[in-house]
Each structure stands twice: as structure tokens, then as C-alpha cells.
Design an enzyme around this catalytic site. Sequence first.
Site, mmCIF file in Angstrom:
data_model
loop_
_atom_site.group_PDB
_atom_site.id
_atom_site.type_symbol
_atom_site.label_atom_id
_atom_site.label_comp_id
_atom_site.label_asym_id
_atom_site.label_seq_id
_atom_site.Cartn_x
_atom_site.Cartn_y
_atom_site.Cartn_z
ATOM 1 N N ASN A 133 99.799 70.834 -29.611
ATOM 2 C CA ASN A 133 100.019 69.477 -30.103
ATOM 3 C C ASN A 133 99.938 69.370 -31.618
ATOM 4 O O ASN A 133 100.644 68.567 -32.226
ATOM 5 C CB ASN A 133 98.996 68.525 -29.480
ATOM 6 C CG ASN A 133 99.132 67.121 -30.011
ATOM 7 O OD1 ASN A 133 100.084 66.417 -29.690
ATOM 8 N ND2 ASN A 133 98.193 66.703 -30.856
ATOM 9 N N ASP A 190 105.320 65.388 -37.677
ATOM 10 C CA ASP A 190 105.751 63.994 -37.773
ATOM 11 C C ASP A 190 104.623 63.025 -38.091
ATOM 12 O O ASP A 190 104.826 61.813 -38.125
ATOM 13 C CB ASP A 190 106.510 63.537 -36.522
ATOM 14 C CG ASP A 190 105.820 63.884 -35.229
ATOM 15 O OD1 ASP A 190 104.586 64.020 -35.237
ATOM 16 O OD2 ASP A 190 106.516 64.019 -34.209
ATOM 17 N N ASP A 225 101.929 60.078 -29.103
ATOM 18 C CA ASP A 225 102.290 61.373 -29.664
ATOM 19 C C ASP A 225 101.185 61.869 -30.592
ATOM 20 O O ASP A 225 100.734 63.007 -30.490
ATOM 21 C CB ASP A 225 103.619 61.249 -30.414
ATOM 22 C CG ASP A 225 104.078 62.556 -31.043
ATOM 23 O OD1 ASP A 225 103.541 63.617 -30.673
ATOM 24 O OD2 ASP A 225 104.987 62.511 -31.891
ATOM 25 N N ASP A 231 100.478 66.636 -36.758
ATOM 26 C CA ASP A 231 101.103 66.528 -35.436
ATOM 27 C C ASP A 231 102.454 67.236 -35.417
ATOM 28 O O ASP A 231 103.360 66.894 -36.181
ATOM 29 C CB ASP A 231 101.275 65.058 -35.076
ATOM 30 C CG ASP A 231 101.744 64.879 -33.650
ATOM 31 O OD1 ASP A 231 100.918 65.070 -32.740
ATOM 32 O OD2 ASP A 231 102.932 64.566 -33.451
ATOM 33 N N ASP A 233 106.133 68.404 -34.592
ATOM 34 C CA ASP A 233 107.349 67.659 -34.261
ATOM 35 C C ASP A 233 108.230 68.485 -33.328
ATOM 36 O O ASP A 233 108.920 69.410 -33.767
ATOM 37 C CB ASP A 233 108.107 67.329 -35.546
ATOM 38 C CG ASP A 233 109.363 66.509 -35.296
ATOM 39 O OD1 ASP A 233 109.630 66.166 -34.124
ATOM 40 O OD2 ASP A 233 110.075 66.213 -36.277
ATOM 41 N N ASP A 235 110.842 67.501 -31.867
ATOM 42 C CA ASP A 235 112.259 67.174 -32.003
ATOM 43 C C ASP A 235 112.934 68.086 -33.027
ATOM 44 O O ASP A 235 114.149 68.024 -33.204
ATOM 45 C CB ASP A 235 112.436 65.709 -32.432
ATOM 46 C CG ASP A 235 112.188 64.744 -31.287
ATOM 47 O OD1 ASP A 235 112.444 65.134 -30.128
ATOM 48 O OD2 ASP A 235 111.734 63.616 -31.538
ATOM 49 N N ASP A 262 96.812 72.304 -23.307
ATOM 50 C CA ASP A 262 95.918 71.284 -23.844
ATOM 51 C C ASP A 262 96.700 70.029 -24.225
ATOM 52 O O ASP A 262 97.835 70.105 -24.709
ATOM 53 C CB ASP A 262 95.212 71.839 -25.089
ATOM 54 C CG ASP A 262 94.235 70.862 -25.695
ATOM 55 O OD1 ASP A 262 93.250 70.518 -25.012
ATOM 56 O OD2 ASP A 262 94.451 70.435 -26.844
ATOM 57 N N GLU A 292 96.616 69.827 -18.919
ATOM 58 C CA GLU A 292 95.526 68.864 -19.065
ATOM 59 C C GLU A 292 96.132 67.541 -19.531
ATOM 60 O O GLU A 292 96.432 67.357 -20.708
ATOM 61 C CB GLU A 292 94.485 69.365 -20.067
ATOM 62 C CG GLU A 292 93.306 68.422 -20.245
ATOM 63 C CD GLU A 292 93.280 67.732 -21.603
ATOM 64 O OE1 GLU A 292 92.575 66.708 -21.710
ATOM 65 O OE2 GLU A 292 93.958 68.191 -22.538
ATOM 66 N N ASP A 438 78.384 57.495 4.205
ATOM 67 C CA ASP A 438 77.473 58.479 3.622
ATOM 68 C C ASP A 438 77.846 59.909 4.015
ATOM 69 O O ASP A 438 78.163 60.732 3.171
ATOM 70 C CB ASP A 438 76.031 58.206 4.060
ATOM 71 C CG ASP A 438 75.415 57.030 3.340
ATOM 72 O OD1 ASP A 438 75.777 56.798 2.179
ATOM 73 O OD2 ASP A 438 74.577 56.342 3.948
ATOM 74 N N ASP A 461 75.725 61.466 0.428
ATOM 75 C CA ASP A 461 75.134 60.933 -0.798
ATOM 76 C C ASP A 461 73.915 60.073 -0.496
ATOM 77 O O ASP A 461 73.302 59.534 -1.419
ATOM 78 C CB ASP A 461 76.169 60.121 -1.582
ATOM 79 C CG ASP A 461 76.544 58.816 -0.896
ATOM 80 O OD1 ASP A 461 76.406 58.745 0.342
ATOM 81 O OD2 ASP A 461 76.978 57.879 -1.592
#
Length: 514
Positions: A133, A190, A225, A231, A233, A235, A262, A292, A438, A461
Amino acid sequence: MIQKRKRTVSFRLVLMCTLLFVSLPITKTSAVNGTLMQYFEWYTPNDGQHWKRLQNDAEHLSDIGITAVWIPPAYKGLSQSDNGYGPYDLYDLGEFQQKGTVRTKYGTKSELQDAIGSLHSRNVQVYGDVVLNHKAGADATEDVTAVEVNPANRNQETSEEYQIKAWTDFRFPGRGNTYSDFKWHWYHFDGADWDESRKISRIFKFRGEGKAWDWEVSSENGNYDYLMYADVDYDHPDVVAETKKWGIWYANELSLDGFRIDAAKHIKFSFLRDWVQAVRQATGKEMFTVAEYWQNNAGKLENYLNKTSFNQSVFDVPLHFNLQAASSQGGGYDMRRLLDGTVVSRHPEKAVTFVENHDTQPGQSLESTVQTWFKPLAYAFILTRESGYPQVFYGDMYGTKGTSPKEIPSLKDNIEPILKARKEYAYGPQHDYIDHPDVIGWTREGDSSAAKSGLAALITDGPGGSKRMYAGLKNAGETWYDITGNRSDTVKIGSDGWGEFHVNDGSVSIYVQK
């Protein structure tokens, strides 16, 4: 100590369901249950010894039924202590003197290759963490025309254009042109979040030919984004080509078997689809890939699967939040709802189920920690059922090393018996008894590929109790015991294939053949 409700418990209603058999990521024909382990936590020590720890643990991991490990980002970050999520040079795997260090937080490239070799020799696959990213720790600033945007709506510009000095010049002086001669400049990005000339932090959107937020991303904050740092790009055609080239190199250089992507919701979905396909075609390998996409909404995750042509899996974030809620409501959670709104209930073949990870552990930005008492129940739920590809968290096995008063203790002694149940017994048709607020349970009949296979699991639980459940005619006459050690009684399977199984208050029991 959990608070228990007083309730008259009746456990005779049988809920039977047939779930889709999931082919495992190990091989398409393997009869072995696949189990993934995330082999790090956020506070893994910055001692350069982690790849050695992994290598030394390879035999043990194989013995307990781990078939694949997800390793942390293996490339040079913006500093030696960086966990890898502030990536500087994706081609430097702990090989070059950059950012004041040769090794990464985890060790050197050769140590990592040795660890992977040891894992492969024991039939344990390795998935690389892919942080595409953003880039961090640039070597110099560049003058960029930009506008400020509203953090809550990145489509809304809040300033006129002006010149900023952005950290976008990546030259990699320590590596030079080894492996790649590609150098990154402002036009490969970008956006950024820092103007060095004014020493101010904003979300800046770059101006220039073709500059705009990538549109095929999450719609949170208008357009999600931008996440952090510079960041990337997607594109830009040169960026696309270089990143595909790197992915192929990374897979081949480390003999990887798959990837964890990620921050997928911040990256152009069609690019990620094409990137995965390009690496698979070039390597000729399956390259299991899990994205993720952090969203507690199965519909959003399903949309991502659709946009990427179902060529990836996703982490089952909604299931994690259901488990977290069940652990924190003092016995007040309706256990019949554990699967509500989950990926594993909609697309079991694309769900990587998990209890905890490095982002949800105490002290982290997405902290949503499952309480310790409930974790054995949660692991039983993801490890002994037939649907989903379960993941075990390093921090749950070995404890976390942060400074929070809520750090996770080592649950190795609790988790390993459940892993043994998955490895040796969790096979064959499944019958669900998820019919009480339960106490819920399920059975596996076993199959011929695994001797003595078959099991019966109960979790609660709140108050303990018993359920009569069908274990299969082929198991008639067998004596089963609780592999977790939580109960000392045994159960004899009747001639009709049924048995009466018990569980303690706020606990788990998994019965298998003696």
C-alpha cells in the site's frame, strides 16, 4: 472468573447440518488438515534472532500439526526496529547496509532462507507478508503540488493547491541497482501525510497528470485509498509492472508458497487480483493468498472476493469479533450466534479463521482482544470443525511481550492438545449441535484416511452440562476421552453411534478415541 447465569439446561435438541468440504491449501488432494500459524506478534524482540527462532522451532511446528507459517514482512523497513509495515526497500531482505543496519528486526536474508529450508524439509509451507500500500523512509524530499483533503471524506478538498516537500525520493543507495534499477519518485505515489517544508501533518492528495485516489478501494472515509506514509499509485503503469516483477522475485528468491496481503482495502482491488495471477503464472505454483481486509461486515468481504475474482481468501474478521464478544459478555452471549454474519458460513473455502493477531492484541490500533479464559474454546471452534482454514497466533502460543497490563500469557499447553485433535482426529462428516445459548457442540465421524479419527467437541460460555451427540456407527463400542484434560470421565459410544458428552463450566472438552 466468568459470571454464570442460572439456567435450567436441556440439551436434547439435535441440529444437524452438512457443510461444504474444504480442500486444503497444502495440496488439492491432501488428506491432512491444513493449519496456519502467524509466526510473530507485534512486540517480537528487535534482537535479529527471530528467523533463528523460527528455524529452531520447525520440527516442533510440524510435530504439532502446523502445515504453514505466515512470516512477518521480511524486507528493510524505515529503521531496524520497524516491524516491516513501514517498508523502505522490498528488495532488501536483510542483505544491504541501509537505514543504519544490514539485518532487519528479524535477522538476515541468509538466516531467513535457512529457516525456510528447515520448514520445507518438514513439509511446512511459508507465506510471505506483502505490504504494497505504501512506502516509508524515503532518502530525500521532492517538490510536489498537492491539496489537503478532509480525513473523514478524502473526496473533499479543503485547501487550494500549493507546493509541499514530500518524502517520496527512494534511491536505495546501499543496494544500488542489485535485483532492480527502479527508483521511486513523487509521480509513483498519489498522496502523503507530511510537508517537510512547513513541518505539518495533513492528508495531501497529489496533483499532476493522472493523479487521483485509486477508486477501486473501500468507500470508508469517502475513499480509503490513503492509509499512511507515501501512498503507492496503482494507476501508474510503471508501478504496476515493477510491483509484479518484485512479487515474482520475492516468491522465487525465498521459495515462498503463498502470501498474506496487508491492508487490502486500501489497494486497488483489480490490481491485487492481477498481481496474484501474475505471480502464480510466473512461478507455476498455487501461491495460496489471503488478504487482510479489516471489516466487520461479511458483505464487504464478499464484495472484495467478487472484485478479485475469488482468487484469494480473506481473514474472517466477523468471526473474530463474534469470538471477542462471546469472551467479554460474562456468559451472556448467545453461543448459537457464533457463526452469524461470518465469512466461513458464506464462503467456507475462502475463509481464514483466526482468534487473535498482531493488530488485535493488547496495545494495538485494532485492539479487540479475545479474553484469555475463552481462547481454548475459540481455538476448539476454529480448529476442530470442517470449514475454514484456521490460523494460530504466535502470541497465543508463546505469549506477548508488550507493556500492557493485559498482555497475553502463553497458552501453549491449552492450544497444543487442540492442535493434536485437529491433526489426528478432526476428519469425516460433521454434525452440529449449535442449539443452546450456552452449551454448543459438534462431532466428526472420522474417515479411513486417519486411523482412530473422529471426535466430539463441546464448549460453553456459562454453565457446564451434557449433550447427546451422534459420533457415527463406525465408532460404535469405542471408548473416548477428553484430550484437553479438562474432564477425566470417558464416554462409550453406543451401538447406535450416539454418546453422552460432558463439559465443565466456561470450558471446552474434546473427546477422541483412546
